[in-house]
Design a protein around this motif. Structure first.
Motif, short mmCIF file in Angstrom:
data_model
loop_
_atom_site.label_atom_id
_atom_site.label_comp_id
_atom_site.label_asym_id
_atom_site.label_seq_id
_atom_site.Cartn_x
_atom_site.Cartn_y
_atom_site.Cartn_z
N THR A 147 6.95 18.32 -44.87
CA THR A 147 6.15 19.32 -45.59
C THR A 147 7.06 20.20 -46.45
O THR A 147 6.63 21.23 -46.94
CB THR A 147 5.38 20.22 -44.60
OG1 THR A 147 6.32 21.03 -43.89
CG2 THR A 147 4.55 19.39 -43.64
N GLY A 148 8.33 19.80 -46.59
CA GLY A 148 9.26 20.67 -47.33
C GLY A 148 9.45 21.94 -46.52
O GLY A 148 9.69 21.88 -45.31
N LEU A 149 9.31 23.11 -47.17
CA LEU A 149 9.45 24.37 -46.43
C LEU A 149 8.08 25.01 -46.17
O LEU A 149 7.99 26.16 -45.76
CB LEU A 149 10.36 25.33 -47.19
CG LEU A 149 11.82 24.85 -47.27
CD1 LEU A 149 12.65 25.76 -48.16
CD2 LEU A 149 12.46 24.75 -45.89
N GLU A 150 7.02 24.22 -46.41
CA GLU A 150 5.67 24.71 -46.11
C GLU A 150 5.48 24.78 -44.60
O GLU A 150 5.82 23.84 -43.89
CB GLU A 150 4.62 23.70 -46.62
CG GLU A 150 4.17 23.89 -48.04
CD GLU A 150 3.64 25.29 -48.30
OE1 GLU A 150 2.84 25.80 -47.50
OE2 GLU A 150 4.04 25.86 -49.33
N THR A 151 4.90 25.87 -44.11
CA THR A 151 4.70 26.00 -42.66
C THR A 151 3.27 25.65 -42.23
O THR A 151 2.82 26.05 -41.16
CB THR A 151 5.04 27.42 -42.19
OG1 THR A 151 4.22 28.33 -42.94
CG2 THR A 151 6.50 27.75 -42.42
N THR A 152 2.55 24.93 -43.10
CA THR A 152 1.22 24.44 -42.70
C THR A 152 1.06 23.01 -43.18
O THR A 152 1.72 22.59 -44.13
CB THR A 152 0.07 25.26 -43.32
OG1 THR A 152 0.21 25.21 -44.73
CG2 THR A 152 0.08 26.69 -42.85
N TYR A 153 0.18 22.29 -42.50
CA TYR A 153 -0.12 20.92 -42.93
C TYR A 153 -1.58 20.63 -42.61
O TYR A 153 -2.05 20.93 -41.51
CB TYR A 153 0.78 19.92 -42.19
CG TYR A 153 0.48 18.48 -42.62
CD1 TYR A 153 0.89 18.03 -43.87
CD2 TYR A 153 -0.23 17.62 -41.80
CE1 TYR A 153 0.60 16.75 -44.30
CE2 TYR A 153 -0.52 16.32 -42.21
CZ TYR A 153 -0.10 15.89 -43.47
OH TYR A 153 -0.40 14.63 -43.88
N LEU A 154 -2.29 20.07 -43.60
CA LEU A 154 -3.70 19.73 -43.41
C LEU A 154 -3.83 18.21 -43.36
O LEU A 154 -3.38 17.51 -44.26
CB LEU A 154 -4.53 20.29 -44.58
CG LEU A 154 -5.99 19.85 -44.64
CD1 LEU A 154 -6.76 20.29 -43.41
CD2 LEU A 154 -6.67 20.39 -45.90
N ASP A 155 -4.41 17.72 -42.27
CA ASP A 155 -4.62 16.28 -42.08
C ASP A 155 -6.12 16.06 -42.16
O ASP A 155 -6.87 16.62 -41.36
CB ASP A 155 -4.07 15.91 -40.69
CG ASP A 155 -3.65 14.45 -40.64
OD1 ASP A 155 -3.65 13.78 -41.68
OD2 ASP A 155 -3.32 13.99 -39.52
N GLN A 156 -6.57 15.25 -43.14
CA GLN A 156 -8.00 15.17 -43.40
C GLN A 156 -8.63 13.84 -43.04
O GLN A 156 -7.95 12.82 -42.99
CB GLN A 156 -8.26 15.44 -44.90
CG GLN A 156 -7.98 16.89 -45.26
CD GLN A 156 -8.19 17.13 -46.74
OE1 GLN A 156 -7.52 16.53 -47.57
NE2 GLN A 156 -9.12 18.01 -47.07
N ASN A 157 -9.95 13.90 -42.81
CA ASN A 157 -10.78 12.70 -42.63
C ASN A 157 -10.26 11.78 -41.52
O ASN A 157 -10.11 10.59 -41.72
CB ASN A 157 -10.86 11.90 -43.94
CG ASN A 157 -11.41 12.78 -45.06
OD1 ASN A 157 -12.29 13.60 -44.81
ND2 ASN A 157 -10.89 12.61 -46.25
N LEU A 158 -9.99 12.37 -40.38
CA LEU A 158 -9.52 11.56 -39.26
C LEU A 158 -10.71 10.90 -38.57
O LEU A 158 -11.77 11.50 -38.45
CB LEU A 158 -8.79 12.44 -38.25
CG LEU A 158 -7.46 12.98 -38.75
CD1 LEU A 158 -7.02 14.16 -37.91
CD2 LEU A 158 -6.41 11.89 -38.71
#
Length: 194
Positions: A147-158
């Motif tokens: 995610t680089g230095l992003e501290t969030t991640y959205l995982d979609q359509n599981l």
């Protein structure tokens, strides 16, 4: 002659001793051995031998250099090797120096499920290259993403089911410890309207 210089040298750590060895270079006055730590030179020795043992080195990360002083070509460029002494992660340097030890693990990872989307978020860690998120299902890895230095991640359509997420950092000392979170998607039983 092309051979009047070194291409490389061997370095091994035996406990607190660091042993350097190299092949003999003809027409050499002597060899310099230097040790650096955090960019500062801590040691400079000359030797006529093709090995050098640096004894009782404190734990930490070091750079060693071997320099050939040739009778024909003068001082040669240093050959440089980096090495870590001691298995333990060195403790953080004193308080004024904001260095994070590399037990660099994330302290907290939050996980939010909305329908078939999962949002992960975690605390910021300094002095790292990037964060990684991995997703596993039934023991198989389905996702490996920086995610680089992003501290969030959205995982979609599981798809519905049970998942395991691993979140960890990557810095100059390699991968940090994983934080593991399990989540179940889409198995709330809805009441059936007749």
């Amino acid at each position: 002659a092309p051979n009047d210089t070194l291409d490389s040298f061997d370095i091994e750590v035996e406990g607190k001793n660091v042993k350097l060895s190299w092949k003999e270079v003809p027409n050499t006055y002597y060899y310099y051995v230097e040790r650096y730590r955090d960019g500062k030179r801590e040691l400079r020795k000359t030797t006529n031998s093709t090995e050098y043992i640096d004894e009782n080195v404190a734990e930490g990360d070091y750079e060693y250099r071997v320099i050939v002083y040739s009778k024909i070509n003068g001082m040669q460029d240093p050959i440089v090797k980096n090495i870590k002494v001691g298995n333990e992660t060195p403790p953080p340097v004193d308080e004024n120096d904001e260095q994070v030890p590399n037990s660099n693990s994330l302290e907290s990872v939050e996980i939010n499920v909305e329908g078939n989307n999962v949002t992960l978020s975690w605390n910021k860690v300094d002095n790292i290259y990037n964060y990684y998120v991995q997703r596993f299902k039934d023991g198989r890895r389905q996702l490996h993403k920086s995610t680089g230095l992003e501290t969030t991640y959205l995982d979609q359509n599981l798809a519905d089911g049970e998942y395991e997420y691993h979140v960890f950092i990557y810095d100059k000392n390699g991968y940090g410890k994983e934080v593991i979170k399990k989540v179940i998607i889409g198995q709330e039983v809805d009441s059936i309207d007749n």
